[in-house]
Design a protein around this motif. Structure first.
Motif: not given
Length: 482
Positions: A300-312
């Motif tokens: 879940i933590a590393y998937s958060s990195v990917a999702h927040m990359g999409l935010v930026v």
């Protein structure tokens, strides 16, 4: 009404200080009651919110005794962006209290004080309209989260994880402070609304932007500043993981939306290609790294990195769809990732392991758990009718408008997300029951009531997105930029 979102948790802190630490049940109930009252106040604030495209319920707070009219006070107010982050904070706080009810066994009073104190600071971060006030509150949040990870963490590495979290974010924030000092020396004020009306020289914008970027990129976190995040998530108790994923990661994106566009538009345009490239690396690297993780929390933590990359990526696409997507996807991720961390913790409480290889056939003995986990896993994979789908659809639309190649590469994140999400659910819930696991009961009432508000909101935001989007588009940032 704005002052009540601070008064309510503050009164909760005072009552907790009065109650003897031996009265454990009363401590939990008091913290829950005051956090629910704060949630009620934030919902009323939203109900009376007038869509006008400007800050509302503005309050002035004298915090430094100064004869200068340009310094020594902080303004607080809400607009179409901050109102939803306030509600998200107020929603996750009672959920953290409920889900931690049986898992925190020592220093319960201090744990609840940290939670409510953090809620006060988060309310301040999302409402303050003064750069110095923002920095003070932004840094103040590190203290209770540092304590929550270091004291109530689950394993021996918790102290190392808490220092990782503290020093990474603290060192980055020093550069933000330098940027604020530069702005003050140039403009003579740290009032956010006054600075929005000021035209800053392009070269000076570049320097200030770099200071803000280093601080906010660590907070999101962006590659290569993400090293602290998996460690902090794995070692934090469930309340720490929920607040960290649900709200604290959003401070970086909120800071970009609030400061980069209105204050530093030339620098945002200039550094846009670099930030887009880093975001693409974050999406692809984060998704691929998630696929090879064996710990449920690390997934879940590393998937958060990917999702927040999409935010930026959406934020720096320089389109109105991208800005809407950035805010909406942060809210969606705050709901979905928080619920997933709760789901993982419920498994850990029963079987005392987070390694995926030991799980199989959970749905046989825990059908209710299996249904809720399916909804959350599909939402994390951004299926239609979930809030993640709306946010990621707008983000990819903005990415394709920015560049076809950027859009195609960003789309790989959705494909990989579907892959690791479905594989995780299939491994944990389906198949023959694992020989390593003993029979376990399904969710109890407290656990079910903790998860249901998040699940309902995930679906409602996916079915009725414009109830949120219309308010977001009325915010001050959109009125200033478009």
């Amino acid at each position: 009404m704005l002052e009540f979102i601070f008064i309510s948790p503050l009164l909760g802190v005072i009552f907790l200080l009065i109650i003897p630490r031996e009265n454990i049940v009363r401590l939990w109930k008091t913290a829950l009651e005051w956090s629910l009252l704060t949630l009620t106040v934030t919902i009323l604030l939203w109900a009376f919110f007038d869509v006008e495209g400007q800050f509302q319920a503005v309050k002035k707070f004298e915090w430094i005794l100064s004869s200068e009219p340009v310094f020594g006070f902080a303004l607080f107010g809400v607009d179409g962006i901050s109102i939803f982050f306030i509600i998200l904070t107020a929603l996750l706080t009672p959920i953290c209290i409920l889900i931690s009810w049986n898992s925190i066994k020592f220093l319960v009073k201090e744990f609840l004080l940290c939670l409510l104190f953090m809620e006060i600071l988060l309310m301040g971060v999302f409402t303050v309209l003064d750069l110095v006030g923002f920095y003070v509150l932004f840094e103040g949040i590190l203290i209770p989260m540092f304590l929550i990870i270091g004291i109530w963490g689950s394993r021996e590495e918790k102290i190392q994880a808490s220092y990782y979290f503290f020093f990474y974010t603290f060192i980055g924030s020093v550069f933000m402070l330098l940027g604020i000092f530069t702005l003050y020396s140039y403009a003579g004020t740290t009032d956010y609304q006054a600075l929005c009306c000021l035209k800053i020289e392009s070269k000076l914008q570049y320097l200030i932007f770099l200071g803000f970027f280093l601080s906010l990129a660590i907070k999101i976190p962006k590659m290569p500043f993400h090293i602290w995040l998996p460690q902090a998530h794995v070692e934090a108790p469930v309340a720490g993981s929920v607040i960290l994923a649900g709200v604290l990661l959003k401070l970086g994106g909120y800071g970009f939306i609030r400061f980069s566009w209105p204050l530093l538009p030339d620098a945002s345009e200039y550094f846009g290609p670099l930030i887009q490239t880093l975001s693409l690396f974050a999406i692809i690297y984060g998704s691929l790294t998630t696929c090879r993780q064996i710990d449920l929390k690390r997934i879940i933590a590393y998937s958060s990195v990917a999702h927040m990359g999409l935010v930026v990526l959406g934020l720096f696409s320089h389109t109105i769809q991208g800005l809407v997507a950035a805010v909406f996807l942060m809210l969606a991720h705050g709901l979905v990732s928080s619920a997933l961390f709760i789901i993982v913790t419920l498994l850990y409480d029963r079987f005392h392991t987070r390694l995926v290889k030991y799980y199989r056939g959970i749905v046989v003995t825990m059908p209710l758990f299996g249904v809720l986990m399916l909804v959350l896993v599909l939402a994390n994979a951004s299926i239609p009718l979930s809030c993640n789908f709306v946010g990621e659809f707008f983000s990819l639309l903005a990415a394709f408008e920015y560049s076809f190649i950027v859009g195609v590469l960003a789309s790989l994140g959705m494909v990989l997300s579907a892959g690791y999400s479905i594989y995780l659910y299939n491994r944990v819930c389906f198949g023959e029951a694992s020989k390593y696991l003993s029979f376990s009961r399904d969710l109890n009432r407290r656990e079910f009531y903790t998860l249901m508000p998040l699940v309902v909101l995930i679906i409602l935001m996916g079915v009725f997105p414009f109830s949120v989007v219309d308010v977001i588009k009325s915010s001050t940032v959109f009125q200033e930029q478009y």
